[in-house]
Design a protein around this motif. Structure first.
Motif, PDB file in Angstrom:
ATOM      1  N   GLN A   1       0.826  -1.210   0.000  1.00  0.00           N
ATOM      2  CA  GLN A   1       0.000   0.000   0.000  1.00  0.00           C
ATOM      3  C   GLN A   1       0.863   1.265   0.000  1.00  0.00           C
ATOM      4  N   THR A   2       2.162   1.144   0.397  1.00  0.00           N
ATOM      5  CA  THR A   2       3.057   2.307   0.417  1.00  0.00           C
ATOM      6  C   THR A   2       3.800   2.500  -0.905  1.00  0.00           C
ATOM      7  N   TRP A   3       3.733   1.534  -1.781  1.00  0.00           N
ATOM      8  CA  TRP A   3       4.467   1.622  -3.053  1.00  0.00           C
ATOM      9  C   TRP A   3       3.837   2.707  -3.932  1.00  0.00           C
ATOM     10  N   THR A   4       4.705   3.357  -4.727  1.00  0.00           N
ATOM     11  CA  THR A   4       4.228   4.297  -5.758  1.00  0.00           C
ATOM     12  C   THR A   4       4.874   3.937  -7.085  1.00  0.00           C
ATOM     13  N   PHE A   5       4.180   4.309  -8.163  1.00  0.00           N
ATOM     14  CA  PHE A   5       4.619   3.938  -9.503  1.00  0.00           C
ATOM     15  C   PHE A   5       4.621   5.148 -10.414  1.00  0.00           C
ATOM     16  N   TYR A   6       5.441   5.094 -11.456  1.00  0.00           N
ATOM     17  CA  TYR A   6       5.259   5.967 -12.603  1.00  0.00           C
ATOM     18  C   TYR A   6       4.117   5.306 -13.362  1.00  0.00           C
ATOM     19  N   PRO A   7       3.014   5.985 -13.593  1.00  0.00           N
ATOM     20  CA  PRO A   7       1.841   5.302 -14.156  1.00  0.00           C
ATOM     21  C   PRO A   7       2.086   4.789 -15.577  1.00  0.00           C
ATOM     22  N   ALA A   8       1.275   3.810 -15.946  1.00  0.00           N
ATOM     23  CA  ALA A   8       1.303   3.318 -17.325  1.00  0.00           C
ATOM     24  C   ALA A   8       0.766   4.425 -18.218  1.00  0.00           C
ATOM     25  N   THR A   9       1.247   4.428 -19.484  1.00  0.00           N
ATOM     26  CA  THR A   9       0.774   5.457 -20.419  1.00  0.00           C
ATOM     27  C   THR A   9       0.303   4.800 -21.698  1.00  0.00           C
ATOM     28  N   LYS A  10      -0.666   5.458 -22.302  1.00  0.00           N
ATOM     29  CA  LYS A  10      -1.164   5.018 -23.604  1.00  0.00           C
ATOM     30  C   LYS A  10      -1.220   6.260 -24.471  1.00  0.00           C
ATOM     31  N   SER A  11      -0.467   6.233 -25.553  1.00  0.00           N
ATOM     32  CA  SER A  11      -0.318   7.391 -26.442  1.00  0.00           C
ATOM     33  C   SER A  11       0.119   8.616 -25.658  1.00  0.00           C
ATOM     34  N   GLY A  12       1.000   8.395 -24.659  1.00  0.00           N
ATOM     35  CA  GLY A  12       1.565   9.493 -23.888  1.00  0.00           C
ATOM     36  C   GLY A  12       0.712   9.955 -22.720  1.00  0.00           C
ATOM     37  N   LYS A  13      -0.501   9.425 -22.532  1.00  0.00           N
ATOM     38  CA  LYS A  13      -1.382   9.854 -21.444  1.00  0.00           C
ATOM     39  C   LYS A  13      -1.398   8.787 -20.352  1.00  0.00           C
ATOM     40  N   PRO A  14      -1.343   9.176 -19.047  1.00  0.00           N
ATOM     41  CA  PRO A  14      -1.386   8.201 -17.950  1.00  0.00           C
ATOM     42  C   PRO A  14      -2.731   7.468 -17.909  1.00  0.00           C
ATOM     43  N   VAL A  15      -2.687   6.164 -17.670  1.00  0.00           N
ATOM     44  CA  VAL A  15      -3.889   5.330 -17.600  1.00  0.00           C
ATOM     45  C   VAL A  15      -3.761   4.352 -16.433  1.00  0.00           C
TER      46      VAL A  15
END
Length: 192
Positions: free
Chosen positions: A165-179
């Motif tokens: 629950q404490t982990w953070t991520f660089y979000p996944a992107t689709k066509s350059g937008k975070p998803v």
């Protein structure tokens, strides 16, 4: 007293010597027949009209080795030419894709991820196993949902979930937008 001459011959002496000679010749033929076998008829390559018989010696307990004549190798005058087909070029590299076929998809990457270190004292000695957890990451890179697919129990699964629950991520992107995205994580633990 009567004297016998050593030079005297018996009238049947000539017939007996013929019999002895014939017996010797006959014995030699029998011995030759027992020790040699005639194997097939071979044609000599230099003289195709001459036949030759191959004699193979007989040795009890052993098999005779007959070496056939070596074939003559005739090399072709020209080397055969093989038609080689060029392989098709590889497809251009892409940065990723999803099942719908849209390109430019990048996976979420962890930016803060401390190792879970649960207390394994509750597990029996010699226990080893994996904890498999599915997580959902939102478009901000935070873990918003967790589900244990495989666990060890004894409070170890809950300790791992608390750290996740404490982990953070660089979000996944689709066509350059975070998803939002999903990932499956595996943790292996062993208690000695």
């Amino acid at each position: 007293m009567e004297l016998v001459s050593l030079n005297a011959t018996h009238p049947d002496h000539g017939g007996k010597s013929f019999q002895k000679a014939a017996s010797v010749v006959l014995h030699l033929l029998v011995i030759a027949a027992l020790t040699y076998q005639i194997r097939g008829v071979a044609r000599l390559p230099a003289h195709p009209h001459i036949d030759a018989r191959i004699l193979v010696p007989y040795a009890p307990g052993h098999t005779a080795v007959v070496h056939p004549p070596k074939p003559k190798i005739i090399r072709p005058k020209e080397e055969p030419k093989l038609a080689m087909k060029e392989p098709p070029p590889p497809p251009p590299p892409s940065s990723g894709g999803d099942p719908t076929g849209d390109a430019d998809v990048e996976l979420a990457m962890a930016s803060f991820f401390p190792d879970p270190k649960p207390d394994l004292a509750a597990l029996p000695h010699g226990t080893r196993g994996d904890i498999v957890i599915d997580i959902v990451i939102d478009q901000d890179g935070k873990v918003v949902d967790t589900q244990v697919d495989q666990g060890l129990g004894h409070g170890v699964d809950e300790a791992v979930l608390a750290v996740l629950q404490t982990w953070t991520f660089y979000p996944a992107t689709k066509s350059g937008k975070p998803v939002p995205s999903k990932q499956r994580l595996l943790f292996h633990f062993e208690r000695a």
